[in-house]
Design an enzyme around this catalytic site. Structure first.
Site, PDB file in Angstrom:
ATOM      1  N   ARG A  35       1.977 -63.897 -44.109  1.00 21.34           N
ATOM      2  CA  ARG A  35       2.070 -65.322 -44.424  1.00 21.34           C
ATOM      3  C   ARG A  35       1.176 -65.730 -45.607  1.00 21.34           C
ATOM      4  O   ARG A  35       1.311 -66.817 -46.140  1.00 21.34           O
ATOM      5  CB  ARG A  35       1.737 -66.149 -43.166  1.00 21.34           C
ATOM      6  CG  ARG A  35       2.834 -66.095 -42.117  1.00 21.34           C
ATOM      7  CD  ARG A  35       2.382 -66.574 -40.741  1.00 21.34           C
ATOM      8  NE  ARG A  35       1.616 -65.561 -40.020  1.00 21.34           N
ATOM      9  CZ  ARG A  35       1.111 -65.723 -38.803  1.00 21.34           C
ATOM     10  NH1 ARG A  35       1.273 -66.869 -38.165  1.00 21.34           N
ATOM     11  NH2 ARG A  35       0.427 -64.748 -38.216  1.00 21.34           N
ATOM     12  N   GLN A  76      -4.656 -47.322 -37.440  1.00 24.26           N
ATOM     13  CA  GLN A  76      -3.563 -47.655 -36.516  1.00 24.26           C
ATOM     14  C   GLN A  76      -2.295 -46.946 -36.994  1.00 24.26           C
ATOM     15  O   GLN A  76      -2.049 -46.844 -38.199  1.00 24.26           O
ATOM     16  CB  GLN A  76      -3.348 -49.176 -36.506  1.00 24.26           C
ATOM     17  CG  GLN A  76      -2.326 -49.631 -35.474  1.00 24.26           C
ATOM     18  CD  GLN A  76      -2.174 -51.155 -35.451  1.00 24.26           C
ATOM     19  OE1 GLN A  76      -3.032 -51.875 -35.955  1.00 24.26           O
ATOM     20  NE2 GLN A  76      -1.082 -51.629 -34.865  1.00 24.26           N
ATOM     21  N   THR A 135      -1.383 -56.240 -32.139  1.00 17.18           N
ATOM     22  CA  THR A 135      -2.825 -56.259 -31.861  1.00 17.18           C
ATOM     23  C   THR A 135      -3.175 -55.336 -30.693  1.00 17.18           C
ATOM     24  O   THR A 135      -4.251 -54.744 -30.663  1.00 17.18           O
ATOM     25  CB  THR A 135      -3.280 -57.696 -31.530  1.00 17.18           C
ATOM     26  OG1 THR A 135      -2.365 -58.266 -30.570  1.00 17.18           O
ATOM     27  CG2 THR A 135      -3.272 -58.582 -32.763  1.00 17.18           C
ATOM     28  N   ASN A 164     -38.398 -73.584 -82.990  1.00 13.60           N
ATOM     29  CA  ASN A 164     -37.167 -74.372 -83.077  1.00 13.60           C
ATOM     30  C   ASN A 164     -36.123 -73.590 -83.878  1.00 13.60           C
ATOM     31  O   ASN A 164     -36.422 -73.077 -84.946  1.00 13.60           O
ATOM     32  CB  ASN A 164     -37.445 -75.711 -83.759  1.00 13.60           C
ATOM     33  CG  ASN A 164     -36.277 -76.662 -83.580  1.00 13.60           C
ATOM     34  OD1 ASN A 164     -36.111 -77.261 -82.522  1.00 13.60           O
ATOM     35  ND2 ASN A 164     -35.434 -76.766 -84.593  1.00 13.60           N
TER      36      ASN A 164
END
Ligand code: UD1
Ligand code: MG
Length: 460
Positions: free
Chosen positions: A16, A76, A82, A382
């Site tokens: 998604r 896995q 799950t 400067n």
């Protein structure tokens, strides 16, 4: 209570998100989801921290290992869900000897998961004597989440997924956060016989609770802070959770004494530190290990990345990375400070000035349109507008040194490596190729040619 193992589920693709990157490697307030969850879980000091990977397995495994090289990577297999992820993890954990004690399981798409919520869950689990405890929360809009179904006495019966629920089940607003604590033995039994007999054809971990009920008590613990357990499945949820979190962070800084004029447009990452009475004007991004001291003013429209802004300094409409801005210094507007600058007390880097690895002494000013790279400048010097240090000869980066109390004219070019002593004055448009001793005046020839009565081409 010792935690035998913590299993972080990170094998999903996160379809998604519609991304070429695995969901868990997306960033939230400067860190990936995975790192944030590993931070929260790692702080509980589990004996083994396991991360389950499959989609872009190498990439996710590398990200996990670079956070913690002791992490156990579990691959896995092709069976989705799950529940399958946990079966694979338990099998691999079992290879190190039979498991006992407590196992924590968490999804990795919860960027705000925090250690204190997990500690409270573990305490609840221990005190209740349940064999399994699920962390839940109640949402106004529970769409997409698994619903917690209880019996008339309030006991947890099962979890029903959005796609499998009937209308009365889907009306339940108490949801599964995807964080669970199990006694190891109960978990072994609960996941032994999962199947894919459901709307998504996956092994659901949620089904393990139904089995767990047959061998022990199953309980639920409500997360004290709903935001900490909110899952991110798409980029709309990502943006809204990031916004909600950021507003909280801003609010806390305001309560701690920092003025934030517009929290809606001020983004502050978690590791930033700000002292009281600092003022943050609209449109600022404060990132990484940035620190901002008392009375400093940042913004509007400023990005600070790993920057240090000291007492009373002002950084306006600029981008500053890995640099230290000294006390009372003034940066901006439109100043680009790349890594490695040290800007002294009361010094200035003004409009359209870029610096990199520049050391600017106290009271020294580089006010306009300059590039100062690989250079150190003394005090009270400067630099005239449009001055450039030519630090790169195509092969090496070379150094420019300019002393204290130096007055550099406009449009000077320092061809590094070069040293300019203290108290030097240089003429406008000088090209300084050779070292200049202390106290000297230096200018370079720049012959002016005049052609009288010149007609431009279009007139000729
Ligand atoms: C899951 C829960 C749901 C809960 C919700 C909270 C199940 C079946 N459903 O749904 O009850 O309300 O989280 O956000 O558990 N993962 C794997 N391997 C896989 C699939 C997923 O490791 O095969 C990992 C993902 O990387 C992710 C986590 O598990 O970190 C959850 O997966 P996700 O697809 O987001 O599940 P949800 O549909 O949100
Ligand atoms: Mg999810």
């Amino acid at each position: 209570m010792t935690l035998t193992a913590a299993i972080v589920l990170a094998a999903g693709e996160g379809t998604r998100m519609r991304s070429s990157k695995p969901k868990v490697l997306h960033e939230f307030a400067g860190k990936t989801f995975l790192n944030r969850v590993m931070d929260a879980v790692g702080a509980l000091d589990p004996e083994t921290l396991a991360v389950v990977v499959r989609y872009q397995a190498q990439r996710v495994a590398e990200a996990a290992r670079s956070y913690d090289d002791a992490v156990l990577i579990v691959e896995q297999d092709e069976i989705p869900g799950t529940g399958r992820a946990v079966q694979c993890a338990m099998e691999q954990l079992g290879e190190r000897g039979p498991l006992s004690g407590t196992v924590l399981i968490t999804a990795s798409d919860m960027p705000l998961l925090d250690t204190s919520a997990l500690k409270q869950l573990l305490d609840y689990h221990r005190d209740s004597g349940d064999g399994a405890t699920v962390l839940t929360t109640v949402l106004d809009d529970p769409t997409g989440y698994g619903r917690i179904i209880r019996d008339a006495d309030g006991n947890v019966l099962k979890i029903v997924e959005q796609k499998d629920g009937n209308s009365s089940e889907l009306a339940v607003r108490e949801v599964n956060t995807s964080v669970y604590v199990f006694d190891a033995a109960v978990l072994e039994q609960a996941i032994a016989n999962l199947n894919a007999d459901n709307a998504q054809g996956e092994f659901y971990l949620t089904d393990a609770l139904t089995v767990a009920r047959q061998v022990s008590k199953v309980g639920a613990f409500a997360a004290p802070d709903p935001l900490s357990v909110e899952g991110v499945n798409d980029r709309v949820q990502l943006a809204s959770l990031a916004k909600a979190h950021n507003l909280r962070v801003c609010r806390q800084w305001m309560l701690d004494g920092v003025t934030i004029v517009d929290p809606q447009t001020t983004w502050i990452e978690d590791e930033v530190e700000i002292e009281s009475d600092a003022v943050i004007l609209p449109g600022c991004f404060l990132q990484g290990h940035t620190t901002i001291a008392h009375d400093a003013v940042v913004g509007p429209y400023t990005t600070l990345i790993d920057a240090t802004v000291e007492l009373g300094a002002h950084v306006e409409r600029s981008r500053v990375q890995e640099s230290r801005i000294g006390r009372e210094a003034n940066i901006g507007p439109w100043t680009y400070l790349r890594p490695g600058n040290e800007i002294g007390t009361g010094s200035k880097a003004g409009a359209f000035v870029e610096m990199k690895k520049a050391h600017i002494g106290d009271g020294t000013k580089v006010p306009h349109l300059s590039y100062v790279g690989d250079a150190d400048l003394g005090e009270n010097t400067n630099i005239g507008g449009g001055t450039i240090t030519a630090n790169y000869d195509g092969v090496h980066k070379n150094h420019t040194h300019i002393g204290s109390d130096v007055h550099i004219g406009a449009g000077n070019l320092f061809v590094a490596p070069v040293n300019v002593g203290d108290g030097v004055t240089s003429g406008a448009g000088s090209v300084i190729r050779h070292d200049v001793p202390d106290g000297a005046m230096v200018y370079s020839e720049n012959t002016q040619h005049v052609v009288d009565n010149w007609k431009p081409a279009w007139e000729r």
